[in-house]
Motif scaffolding. Structure first.
Motif, mmCIF file in Angstrom:
data_model
loop_
_atom_site.group_PDB
_atom_site.id
_atom_site.type_symbol
_atom_site.label_atom_id
_atom_site.label_comp_id
_atom_site.label_asym_id
_atom_site.label_seq_id
_atom_site.Cartn_x
_atom_site.Cartn_y
_atom_site.Cartn_z
ATOM 1 N N ASP A 1 1.089 -1.306 0.625
ATOM 2 C CA ASP A 1 -0.198 0.107 0.137
ATOM 3 C C ASP A 1 0.748 1.380 -0.240
ATOM 4 N N TYR A 2 2.104 1.130 0.499
ATOM 5 C CA TYR A 2 2.963 2.276 0.489
ATOM 6 C C TYR A 2 3.750 2.294 0.447
ATOM 7 N N VAL A 3 5.359 2.301 -0.342
ATOM 8 C CA VAL A 3 6.763 2.433 -0.588
ATOM 9 C C VAL A 3 7.449 3.302 -0.352
ATOM 10 N N ILE A 4 8.667 3.375 0.539
ATOM 11 C CA ILE A 4 9.529 4.583 1.095
ATOM 12 C C ILE A 4 11.126 4.268 0.562
ATOM 13 N N LEU A 5 11.595 4.910 -0.049
ATOM 14 C CA LEU A 5 11.990 4.660 -1.408
ATOM 15 C C LEU A 5 13.576 5.292 -0.817
ATOM 16 N N PRO A 6 14.838 5.217 -0.988
ATOM 17 C CA PRO A 6 16.068 5.761 -0.336
ATOM 18 C C PRO A 6 16.085 7.283 -1.881
ATOM 19 N N GLU A 7 15.328 6.863 -2.976
ATOM 20 C CA GLU A 7 15.454 7.639 -4.143
ATOM 21 C C GLU A 7 14.248 9.038 -3.275
ATOM 22 N N THR A 8 13.786 8.950 -2.826
ATOM 23 C CA THR A 8 12.366 9.748 -3.348
ATOM 24 C C THR A 8 11.853 10.223 -1.711
ATOM 25 N N PHE A 9 13.355 10.066 -0.842
ATOM 26 C CA PHE A 9 12.462 9.815 0.332
ATOM 27 C C PHE A 9 13.202 11.176 1.107
ATOM 28 N N GLN A 10 12.426 11.969 1.917
ATOM 29 C CA GLN A 10 12.868 13.550 1.887
ATOM 30 C C GLN A 10 12.559 14.130 3.523
ATOM 31 N N HIS A 11 12.142 14.245 4.168
ATOM 32 C CA HIS A 11 11.972 13.433 5.808
ATOM 33 C C HIS A 11 11.263 13.066 6.392
ATOM 34 N N CYS A 12 11.120 12.883 7.514
ATOM 35 C CA CYS A 12 10.058 11.278 8.589
ATOM 36 C C CYS A 12 8.654 12.142 8.332
ATOM 37 N N ASP A 13 8.247 13.243 8.942
ATOM 38 C CA ASP A 13 7.227 14.141 8.854
ATOM 39 C C ASP A 13 6.601 13.772 7.263
ATOM 40 N N ALA A 14 7.663 14.174 6.715
ATOM 41 C CA ALA A 14 6.718 14.224 5.798
ATOM 42 C C ALA A 14 6.263 13.547 5.080
ATOM 43 N N GLU A 15 6.420 11.371 4.931
ATOM 44 C CA GLU A 15 6.329 10.530 5.039
ATOM 45 C C GLU A 15 5.143 9.841 5.098
ATOM 46 N N LEU A 16 5.483 10.511 7.514
ATOM 47 C CA LEU A 16 4.050 9.463 7.722
ATOM 48 C C LEU A 16 3.150 10.116 7.976
ATOM 49 N N ASP A 17 3.191 11.836 7.697
ATOM 50 C CA ASP A 17 1.784 12.503 6.683
ATOM 51 C C ASP A 17 1.033 11.582 5.663
ATOM 52 N N LYS A 18 2.166 11.376 4.779
ATOM 53 C CA LYS A 18 1.072 11.178 3.237
ATOM 54 C C LYS A 18 0.909 9.972 4.097
ATOM 55 N N ILE A 19 1.150 8.824 4.475
ATOM 56 C CA ILE A 19 1.000 7.369 4.785
ATOM 57 C C ILE A 19 -0.362 7.865 5.940
ATOM 58 N N THR A 20 -0.925 8.203 7.163
ATOM 59 C CA THR A 20 -1.515 8.873 7.745
ATOM 60 C C THR A 20 -2.347 9.360 6.914
ATOM 61 N N GLU A 21 -2.897 9.984 6.109
ATOM 62 C CA GLU A 21 -3.853 10.478 5.466
ATOM 63 C C GLU A 21 -3.913 9.096 4.403
ATOM 64 N N GLN A 22 -3.492 8.660 3.937
ATOM 65 C CA GLN A 22 -3.887 7.387 2.841
ATOM 66 C C GLN A 22 -4.625 6.030 3.854
ATOM 67 N N ILE A 23 -4.162 6.138 5.096
ATOM 68 C CA ILE A 23 -5.226 4.986 5.409
ATOM 69 C C ILE A 23 -6.281 5.443 5.951
ATOM 70 N N GLU A 24 -6.264 6.988 6.944
ATOM 71 C CA GLU A 24 -7.611 7.299 7.123
ATOM 72 C C GLU A 24 -8.567 7.843 5.998
ATOM 73 N N LYS A 25 -8.001 7.942 4.646
ATOM 74 C CA LYS A 25 -8.869 8.252 3.624
ATOM 75 C C LYS A 25 -9.286 5.951 2.436
ATOM 76 N N ARG A 26 -8.797 5.663 3.589
ATOM 77 C CA ARG A 26 -8.996 4.362 2.860
ATOM 78 C C ARG A 26 -9.977 3.557 4.406
ATOM 79 N N ARG A 27 -9.520 4.071 5.792
ATOM 80 C CA ARG A 27 -10.743 3.809 5.916
ATOM 81 C C ARG A 27 -12.585 3.526 6.514
ATOM 82 N N GLN A 28 -12.198 5.680 5.935
ATOM 83 C CA GLN A 28 -13.194 5.807 5.654
ATOM 84 C C GLN A 28 -14.338 5.136 4.381
ATOM 85 N N LEU A 29 -13.283 4.383 3.193
ATOM 86 C CA LEU A 29 -13.961 4.188 1.861
ATOM 87 C C LEU A 29 -14.074 2.796 2.332
ATOM 88 N N LYS A 30 -13.092 1.748 2.931
ATOM 89 C CA LYS A 30 -13.699 0.603 3.528
ATOM 90 C C LYS A 30 -14.354 -0.046 5.127
#
Lengths: 331, 331, 331, 331
Positions: free
Chosen positions: A189-218
């Motif tokens: 559902d999500y992948v964290i790559l050396p080539e695109t990783f910027q900083h922890c907070d940004a990744e955490l926000d994106k992950i959390t947002e997607q989990i929330e969206k998915r939960r609302q849907l399913k």
């Protein structure tokens, strides 16, 4: 015309190294070359530890993981003195061509050896990380993807049963090939790559947002995150802890570890290894020197050893594009 | 801007068709398109048998063989009347784009439909035979190679134990991709291909000669011959009989059959299917029409549907070269 | 005569739980029973969250890992109040028989429920740990062994290539079934079991002694140690550190983790699950109550739920004997 | 006290024979016995073709299919003269104990040898057919079931996609163990067994009736029939033809063939092989003679060689009962 060829495997082992050795043995036999197998990577060169490889040695070799020539680190070889010893030994054995199967670290060693030995050196890319320029894939990479994907298939069973979040750490510390493509192929559902990783907070926000969206849907869901090793600053457990506090969910980390390096090679690795080994032997005695053979666009290719680590090797654009469309969502 | 897209699978099923459907569902959802899944290949078009495919349908779909949309032959669709009915049904459902996953036979059908329906048609290559021009590989091909290779690995155990000759028949009646590459990857000893077959006696002589050479070198041996189906005039048993009389050895024929079409897709098929499905949806609403999407040199590509069967698709030159060097010996 | 049956899965998921559910669905259909599937383990009982399971639900279910009924921990159910709620719900739904697929923790829950609900309760053992008395094997155990063994096969490739020591941690915190039998089947060199572990120094001495003996016999060697989780006081890294200092060798730890719980069940788990599910349904409506069904010596058996955790279940004597003869040497 | 032991493999090869040889080598080494490996089954005894098996020979042997000692038919050994030659050779080599790994045909040979040689003879059951009395399972049987089941899993993908009838022929000409248990574990829809087959019309009627019932319930369906080889009088194609005319459906026959004999042994075969090999060596030098070792109810057992083929070995009653409840319906 009858050449004397030597082969060794160096660096981390990768499935298909044996298939490559097999192809080299058969090709040498058909060309009438004598083939010496050095043991334990560059240590064999220093210790003059070798054996002649004959057809009998190839029986049922294609399907074996690991390397029958063994591998090992070799710090002394990195010194000028070490390289000189190796050169002396190769000269003593009257070797015309040295074939090195390994990754970019192994090719740096071979390049250093070339300062002291003037025979022909040919590299063949063997590493599960695929982080070597000049070839679309490296020997072992296809098998490692399959190992990771079948592991994630298993993890998903439990993730689904418990509707939990799992984080799976895969190998490839400097290159995200394995992480990206195994994540796509396992429907992560999500992948964290050396080539695109910027900083922890940004990744955490994106992950959390997607989990929330998915939960609302399913409603309750499972969610699998693939992370390349050494990308997340605090390590796997830190990522897990942060996700627990952000999502108020149970999170389970899984480190796949050394199982990713082993196993009987899958067909694509056997094919690549067989082609590259055969092609390398076809170059024996030619003017080509100090190169690695690879496969680009399905065609045999050559690249200077130095370029294998100096040239940039970007992640497959079509995998990246696909990933951004159907996995990590664009913002 | 919100498009109505339809998808169907046609022709022989291939592992990865479901992974492709999954990617299409997710990509359509992210683009805001409505997606209709027609059942039973072109029969669904004739019978207006469809269902709307939503995200829920994709759960754990990536790893399933076969096709959840089912497939079937459809003779009536080949008539003008059939194609007209299909066109009417597509118009009635206000479909903008029809995506057809299948082989060249399915694309001929799609091309015929285009005479009567003027919406957008996009093909995606799904067949284990890899006999479709315009793409390096077709969805299902990688899994089929792995299935054949692991079967030959098993057969070799018995061949070695009894030092016997085995003939293994693999699919691919017009194209030798599967036979050639599975033979290389399984370390088979000889391969008979539609592209290179000339006449029985010549092949028998070469096989017999190689068996003799091997016996002189190593004594009792096992020997595995891979043959593409329908190449040998008298069939597998005729080949076996002729080999028995020429070699005075026990020969065992094995027909792999339908197991080659099934199975959970391997990573490379899941990746290809996911990329092609995503790419096809990215073209929805563009001017591109009457084409098949594929992957050439790792990059998404397009080719006119008619070219998929009219253009020649030669066997991989590097596989052929490797085969001639280390398997079937050159003369 | 037409009974109303309910089924739930509880505790850690295990491969074959779905195969068992499938058998229960089919057997109920053939007996003319109505079958309710409770979701999320005992939580479904508390929330009255269920669905009627019909034949359609069984399609391709036998090969899926995990559990379509989901599982979850359920602390509230352990209270009297929770059990009363569950009892009320079962009565409301007029359930005659409740089938619980899980491990001994799940059976304790079922036993507690029996204080408040007087319908028929039948347990079916589903856990990869095999730590349930009254049955030779539990559903999921066979698949877990195969997963561990194929992982160790992979690890051995690298261990051999580098002639290194690897420690592989497998699940089964209170019972060594998985560790013992996977170690034997993977040709591991040493196994540390909860049943035989005494203290660290004794184990370290034995391991070191065997490594030394092996080295004197064969020179450089690989050596694989299997350890059941939670047996070694300081954990896997402590064991690795101690071995490094005792053997002056490189030691690599591998934690197999959650992949051991998942995967398509192997044939023996599918068979066991199918037999036990079918047998459980054959008891519906009989006088038998408060029991777990199992298989002893190939024959269906019954045991009181309380005995499943109170009775001792020793490791297979013949596996222990074999282990002492050919793996960990006797002293 | 130091015994001289010989081992050979005879009859059809079975996965796990190598695992058994490995266990025998290690156990002999630990007991201080010298071990001779005869090549090519009983031919090796006639030709005095053997080698001493040492620990080195066991490396990575446990996971290899086939048999490193090779196998072969041996007509001359069946004569008195042949058996006398074998006896002379064993005496010459001062063998105390001969271990024969094979099926009942191999044990008949061993029994005949006992008329002329008075050393100790121990049989170990190795055959995929499981048709040997005195042991719950034979070495190779578990792997063969898994091979069949994973093949049927693949066939089902196509059967489902096309809603077709498939007939899958599996090995086991005199015993239905493989057919019955693989059919159960693969969720096949019908199984034809040598033990229960009466006449063609009765089977055809039952099959047709079940297909009709299923179609009324679910519409178009797939339907998989497993048939043991040599049971159906006219062979697989005759059964297919008759089903086509009775059901007006497309029917596809699949013969699994020799792939069923090969492959890396699954864990249960490795375990069984390791236990039986170790146990056989523990009997060397004891009074026990002319017996086969086996495993009954998880415990090592012994049975007279003659009883291995004279005693009846019925199909597992619980598998039969389960089959009649959920697969072939009772009438």
């Amino acid at each position: 015309m009858s050449k004397r060829v030597a082969v060794l495997t160096s660096g981390g082992d990768a499935p298909g190294m044996n298939a490559c050795i097999r192809a080299i043995v058969i090709a040498c036999e058909r060309h009438g070359f004598t083939l010496f197998g050095y043991q334990h990577g560059y240590n064999g060169l220093l210790e003059q530890e070798y054996e002649i490889l004959a057809l009998q040695a190839t029986h049922n070799l294609i399907q074996q993981g690991g390397t029958v020539l063994h591998s090992a680190r070799c710090e002394p070889f990195k010194t000028d003195e070490g390289a000189k010893t190796a050169a002396t030994n190769l000269t003593e054995l009257e070797i015309d061509t040295l074939i090195v199967i390994g990754g970019d670290g192994s090719f740096r060693g071979a390049d250093h050896l070339a300062d002291f030995w003037h025979g022909q050196i040919i590299g063949i890319p063997g590493t599960i990380d695929n982080d070597v320029a000049g070839t679309d894939a490296t020997i072992g990479y296809y098998t490692a993807i399959d190992t990771v994907v079948s592991s994630i298939d298993k993890v998903r069973d439990t993730a689904d049963a418990f509707e939990r979040i799992f984080i799976v750490e895969v190998m490839g510390r400097h290159a995200g090939f394995l992480a990206l493509n195994s994540a796509l192929a396992s429907a992560a559902d999500y992948v964290i790559l050396p080539e695109t990783f910027q900083h922890c907070d940004a990744e955490l926000d994106k992950i959390t947002e997607q989990i929330e969206k998915r939960r609302q849907l399913k409603g309750a869901i499972s969610f699998i995150i693939v992370v390349a090793e050494n990308v997340w600053p605090g390590g796997l457990n830190d990522l897990a802890d942060k996700l627990v506090s952000k999502t108020q969910s149970e999170v389970r980390p899984v480190t796949l570890g050394h199982v990713q390096r082993g196993g009987s090679p899958v067909s694509q690795d056997r094919l690549l290894a067989t082609k590259l080994g055969t092609y390398a032997v076809s170059l024996v005695g030619s003017d080509t020197n100090g190169i690695m053979v690879g496969e680009l666009n399905g065609t045999p290719s050559e690249i200077a050893l130095t370029e294998t680590w100096e040239k940039d090797k970007p992640l497959n654009p079509s995998s990246m594009e696909t990933m951004l469309t159907i996995m990590n969502e664009r913002y």
